[in-house]
Design an enzyme around this catalytic site. Sequence first.
Site, PDB file in Angstrom:
ATOM      1  N   GLU A 156      11.834   9.856   8.972  1.00 56.79           N
ATOM      2  CA  GLU A 156      11.546  10.843   7.923  1.00 56.79           C
ATOM      3  C   GLU A 156      10.154  10.654   7.298  1.00 56.79           C
ATOM      4  OE1 GLU A 156      13.994   8.209   4.653  1.00 56.79           O
ATOM      5  OE2 GLU A 156      13.720  10.317   4.201  1.00 56.79           O
ATOM      6  N   HIS A 161       3.957   5.005 -11.514  1.00 55.65           N
ATOM      7  CA  HIS A 161       3.513   3.678 -11.070  1.00 55.65           C
ATOM      8  C   HIS A 161       4.701   2.719 -11.125  1.00 55.65           C
ATOM      9  CE1 HIS A 161       1.379  -0.077 -10.691  1.00 55.65           C
ATOM     10  NE2 HIS A 161       1.595  -0.424 -11.941  1.00 55.65           N
ATOM     11  N   HIS A 186       6.417  -1.232  -9.561  1.00 58.90           N
ATOM     12  CA  HIS A 186       6.176  -2.522  -8.909  1.00 58.90           C
ATOM     13  C   HIS A 186       7.203  -2.708  -7.799  1.00 58.90           C
ATOM     14  CE1 HIS A 186       3.977  -4.250 -12.720  1.00 58.90           C
ATOM     15  NE2 HIS A 186       3.364  -3.214 -12.191  1.00 58.90           N
ATOM     16  N   HIS A 205       0.174  -5.674  -6.318  1.00 57.79           N
ATOM     17  CA  HIS A 205       0.545  -5.151  -7.636  1.00 57.79           C
ATOM     18  C   HIS A 205       1.653  -4.084  -7.568  1.00 57.79           C
ATOM     19  CE1 HIS A 205      -0.909  -3.699 -11.845  1.00 57.79           C
ATOM     20  NE2 HIS A 205       0.299  -3.246 -11.597  1.00 57.79           N
ATOM     21  N   GLU A 243      -2.211   1.880 -18.361  1.00 60.05           N
ATOM     22  CA  GLU A 243      -2.720   2.570 -17.172  1.00 60.05           C
ATOM     23  C   GLU A 243      -2.992   4.054 -17.444  1.00 60.05           C
ATOM     24  OE1 GLU A 243      -3.646   0.657 -15.002  1.00 60.05           O
ATOM     25  OE2 GLU A 243      -2.289  -1.048 -14.841  1.00 60.05           O
TER      26      GLU A 243
HETATM   27  P1  13P Z   1       2.089  -1.007 -19.439  1.00 54.84           P
HETATM   28  O1  13P Z   1       3.228  -1.730 -20.073  1.00 54.84           O
HETATM   29  O2  13P Z   1       0.845  -1.012 -20.301  1.00 54.84           O
HETATM   30  O3  13P Z   1       2.477   0.381 -18.975  1.00 54.84           O
HETATM   31  O4  13P Z   1       1.660  -1.840 -18.131  1.00 54.84           O
HETATM   32  C1  13P Z   1       2.576  -2.107 -17.118  1.00 54.84           C
HETATM   33  C2  13P Z   1       1.930  -2.164 -15.782  1.00 54.84           C
HETATM   34  O5  13P Z   1       2.618  -2.040 -14.789  1.00 54.84           O
HETATM   35  C3  13P Z   1       0.476  -2.360 -15.669  1.00 54.84           C
HETATM   36  O6  13P Z   1       0.014  -2.110 -14.389  1.00 54.84           O
HETATM   37 ZN    ZN Z   2       1.607  -2.329 -12.870  1.00 52.78          ZN
END
Ligand code: 13P
Ligand code: ZN
Length: 274
Positions: free
Chosen positions: A169, A139, A141, A210, A115
């Site tokens: 908040e 980023h 999940h 995602h 990413e």
């Molecule tokens: P990477 O391991 O390449 O960072 O990818 C993980 C991910 O969350 C892709 O969206």
């Molecule tokens: Zn991801």
Amino acid sequence: MNFLDAEYVQGFMRMANDGWEQGWHERNGGNLSYRVKTEEVELVKENFVAKEWQAIGATVPDLAGEFFLVTGSGKYFRNVIIKPEDSICMLEVDQTGEKYRIVWGLVNGGRPTSELPSHLMNHEVKKKATDGKYRVIYHAHTTNVIALTFVLPLKDEVFTRELWEMATECPVVFPAGIGMVPWMVPGGCEIAIATSKLMKAYDVAIWAHHGMFAAGEDFDLTFGLMHTVEKSAEILVKMLSMQPTKLQTITPDDFRDLARDFNVTLPEKFLYTK
Ligand code: 13P
Ligand code: ZN
């Protein structure tokens, strides 16, 4: 100075581990990047061994010559504090903003996160918008936010308002709101363009089915932002699981009162009548 002893490297590793402990980083899920200050580069420069220049897959001219600490592609957040030199790397962007080279880390090979285009394009937008203050792109999940992308309309107005309503908040922590990216193939330039466009207005973007991207000044603020949004999503998931309707909630006028007392601007587009 030993690379791993630098305070910002320690902060980066701690944040990655905090995310792991929250359960947001199954396997290699998620990635983190930090735009390193000039004096922080100087501190650890003696450890650098530059590798070959590689294409970024995006053009970020406003980041020319900057250094970034990033997680590696396919690397596990679980391992960042255990074997940092294998899991993360420092990279340098060239003078055209089209290439990067690794100067430290990923000792067993590999490349920065897939990413990287999204991270660098978001950094470029935020550097400009905040006069260089923002340095972290994260980023993750996040389970509850992802779950909500299956049941709520994928609209900025809906996600912002619903998440604001779940914890008092929230409008203070993310007053600008949240941007939505529909499902797209991850890891490329296209999703990076869509996300960085949203980052002009917001500090948070949700990738449908995602995860989430958050931007901030430092590790604490960026992690805190991700945590606050995900906590609010957890409350919403719990509420929807009990019953689909609310008996009472925070009203648009309540939000206006809050905005006045807490000195934040809440865009009226999120305060619609339902
Ligand atoms: P990477 O391991 O390449 O960072 O990818 C993980 C991910 O969350 C892709 O969206
Ligand atoms: Zn991801």
